[in-house]
Design a protein around this motif. Structure first.
Motif, PDB file in Angstrom:
ATOM      1  N   THR A  42      -3.620  29.250  19.316  1.00  0.00           N
ATOM      2  CA  THR A  42      -4.860  29.926  18.918  1.00  0.00           C
ATOM      3  C   THR A  42      -5.435  29.235  17.685  1.00  0.00           C
ATOM      4  O   THR A  42      -4.706  28.954  16.727  1.00  0.00           O
ATOM      5  CB  THR A  42      -4.606  31.411  18.609  1.00  0.00           C
ATOM      6  N   GLU A  53      -9.968  35.673  22.105  1.00  0.00           N
ATOM      7  CA  GLU A  53      -8.748  36.200  22.698  1.00  0.00           C
ATOM      8  C   GLU A  53      -7.568  35.364  22.204  1.00  0.00           C
ATOM      9  O   GLU A  53      -7.672  34.147  22.071  1.00  0.00           O
ATOM     10  CB  GLU A  53      -8.808  36.158  24.232  1.00  0.00           C
ATOM     11  N   LYS A  54      -6.446  36.044  21.972  1.00  0.00           N
ATOM     12  CA  LYS A  54      -5.252  35.333  21.497  1.00  0.00           C
ATOM     13  C   LYS A  54      -4.529  34.674  22.675  1.00  0.00           C
ATOM     14  O   LYS A  54      -4.416  35.246  23.755  1.00  0.00           O
ATOM     15  CB  LYS A  54      -4.318  36.306  20.772  1.00  0.00           C
ATOM     16  N   ARG A  55      -4.083  33.453  22.434  1.00  0.00           N
ATOM     17  CA  ARG A  55      -3.270  32.718  23.386  1.00  0.00           C
ATOM     18  C   ARG A  55      -2.088  32.105  22.614  1.00  0.00           C
ATOM     19  O   ARG A  55      -2.018  32.201  21.396  1.00  0.00           O
ATOM     20  CB  ARG A  55      -4.083  31.612  24.070  1.00  0.00           C
ATOM     21  N   PHE A 101      -6.203  27.528  25.412  1.00  0.00           N
ATOM     22  CA  PHE A 101      -6.070  28.004  24.028  1.00  0.00           C
ATOM     23  C   PHE A 101      -7.062  29.136  23.789  1.00  0.00           C
ATOM     24  O   PHE A 101      -8.022  29.317  24.536  1.00  0.00           O
ATOM     25  CB  PHE A 101      -6.300  26.865  23.025  1.00  0.00           C
ATOM     26  N   GLY A 102      -6.824  29.886  22.773  1.00  0.00           N
ATOM     27  CA  GLY A 102      -7.764  30.910  22.337  1.00  0.00           C
ATOM     28  C   GLY A 102      -8.382  30.492  21.013  1.00  0.00           C
ATOM     29  O   GLY A 102      -7.798  29.690  20.279  1.00  0.00           O
ATOM     30  N   TYR A 103      -9.541  31.021  20.729  1.00  0.00           N
ATOM     31  CA  TYR A 103     -10.137  30.709  19.435  1.00  0.00           C
ATOM     32  C   TYR A 103     -10.980  31.871  18.909  1.00  0.00           C
ATOM     33  O   TYR A 103     -11.539  32.656  19.674  1.00  0.00           O
ATOM     34  CB  TYR A 103     -10.951  29.416  19.482  1.00  0.00           C
TER      35      TYR A 103
END
Length: 503
Positions: A436, A431-433, A399-401
């Motif tokens: 997020t 970073e976007k995943r 995941f991104g945060y």
């Protein structure tokens, strides 16, 4: 020294050591923005190995040294990044600091004065020691700085000179707002002394400053004299591009601080009563010269550094913040403990005990506040760590945060998320995943900037509505987004380079 006084002071010092360790004894540290930033720098050093920049000192390009962070990194690595384990290292530093106060005053004066000085310093340190940052390094090294200066004048030992100049370099590395003025006071005085006594070979001792100056020199060469230009702005009275403070207001601020906040035996909001002890100290210094006391030159050295420091800070202008006067407060506290011989001793000790009782009350009140804040307040490490763990408790494998903070930096939560992620997740910061998370701090009541909705839409370039918004303790919240192709292909304006702002 009477046995009852000796053992009473020892008991008082030991009880203060316990109070100093109160937070770490309860698996917590007092955790504010600067400490969160320091932990991010600890990790930066542990990862990169070679780091020149300490934390920023202003928005214009002035930086503190990196020595404090390298000093802490072994404890950080041994504790696997756990702030509480680093907190135990801080307590070891504090105990060593108390020992240095005792040793210095015993060498310069006597055992009774040494115990009194250690007792007063231990009481004044209880609140500080719950969470240390780079400026506290200057406080810890202050007794050795003062002792080696006086001792060199007494002995003309080149070794003592070398050690003193090492402490000067350490002060500049730890806190430039303290170290630079003290260096400007110490180095010319020592050069004058060397020339006067024709100790030409001792000038070589100034090479001790080179390693501590090296990081600043390398930064200047690489970044087009960024810090020199920032320092020039400081001399004109600017701080973070704020309006200039009239000289008369700066002068009034120094005069008020030198005998109240700057003495720091009794702390805010009762700091004004410190003027009583400062007046007694000045009276004792006058009597030491009137009686031609052999220790009068120690007091003269104290006045030179203490008053000289406040005068030199007028070059910057503006109001002194706590982190600037706090390290200097160690000098008057140590000197006040030595003046009992100039007054009726029972009266002086009674006055001292009364003021120590006030500080004990203040410290116990502060500890009670800590007990109530633990896990529930912005200044508790447990609070931020628990929020981070809750935010990612159901996170997928990847995941991104992002972390939104009204003050831009959000250092406390950035490190809490980093540590929680080490323990539980596989998140990628900033970073976007596909999945997020956006964690947000509550804005202050008078906040007039852009809110979280604007920040997500304009800075993160996420137009999708969140799958969920979970409210957490203290009005914090975490938003969960399932990002589509459109959101993922548009780059975020908030990138990993924003992890440590302005570095």
């Amino acid at each position: 020294m009477n046995a009852w006084l000796k053992y009473g002071l020892l008991g008082f010092i030991l009880s203060n050591v316990v109070l100093c360790a109160w937070s770490v004894l309860h698996n917590d540290i007092y955790y504010y923005t600067d400490i969160g930033r320091d932990f991010l720098i600890f990790e930066e050093i542990a990862t990169k190995k070679y780091v020149l920049f300490g934390p920023r000192a202003d928005m214009q390009g002035l930086f503190h040294g990196i020595l404090w962070h390298y000093l802490n990194v072994p404890a950080y690595i041994l504790g696997n990044g756990n702030p509480v384990m680093v907190g135990w290292f801080w307590i070891a530093l504090i105990v060593g600091f108390f020992a240095s106060v005792y040793a210095v005053i015993k060498k310069l004066f006597d055992q009774e004065s040494a115990l009194l000085a250690t007792a007063l310093v231990s009481a004044s340190t209880v609140q500080i020691s719950q969470g240390l940052f780079h400026g506290n390094g200057a406080m810890i090294i202050m007794p050795l700085f003062f002792y080696t200066f006086v001792r060199y004048l007494q002995t003309k030992s080149v070794f003592v000179l070398f050690v003193h100049l090492i402490t000067v370099g350490m002060l500049v590395q730890f806190e430039i707002a303290v170290g630079v003025p003290l260096a400007l006071l110490s180095c010319p005085a020592l050069l004058y002394f060397i020339v006067k006594h024709k100790k030409w070979k001792h000038i070589v001792g100034f090479l001790a400053l080179v390693p501590f100056a090296a990081t600043f020199i390398l930064i200047e060469l690489k970044y087009n004299f960024l810090q020199f230009r920032s320092f020039a702005n400081y001399l004109q009275g600017a701080r973070d591009n704020a309006a200039h403070t009239p000289f008369v207001l700066s002068l009034i601020d120094r005069i008020r601080n030198v005998g109240t906040h700057g003495v720091n035996i009794v702390q805010d909001p009762l700091h004004a009563v410190n003027i009583v002890f400062f007046a007694l100290l000045l009276g004792a210094i006058y009597l030491s010269f009137k009686k031609v006391d052999k220790q009068r030159y120690i007091y003269l050295s104290f006045l030179y550094f203490y008053v000289g420091y406040y005068i030199l800070t007028l070059l910057h202008g503006g109001y002194l913040i706590k982190f600037w006067w706090l390290p200097m407060s160690i000098l008057p506290i140590m000197m006040i403990a030595t003046i009992q011989k100039y007054f009726v001793k029972p009266v002086f000790l009674a006055l001292l005990i009364m003021f120590m009782s006030i500080t004990t009350y203040q410290n116990l009140h502060f500890i009670t506040t800590l007990n109530n804040q633990r896990g529930n307040d912005f200044h508790s490490w447990q609070f931020h760590y628990q929020l981070a763990m809750q935010a990612i408790e159901n996170a997928p494998q990847e995941f991104g945060y992002f972390i939104y903070a009204p003050d831009i930096y959000g250092y406390q939560d950035k490190y809490a998320f980093f540590y929680a992620n080490k323990k539980r997740g596989h998140g990628v910061p900033f970073e976007k995943r596909l999945i997020t998370y956006v964690f947000s701090e509550p804005p202050p009541k008078d906040f007039t900037g852009h809110d979280i909705d604007w920040w997500v839409s304009e800075k993160l370039q996420i137009k999708t509505q969140p799958l969920s918004i979970r409210k957490l303790k203290g009005d914090y919240e975490v938003r969960t987004y399932l990002l589509g192709v459109d959101d993922l292909k548009i780059p975020s304006q908030i990138t990993p380079s924003d992890w440590l702002f302005y570095r």
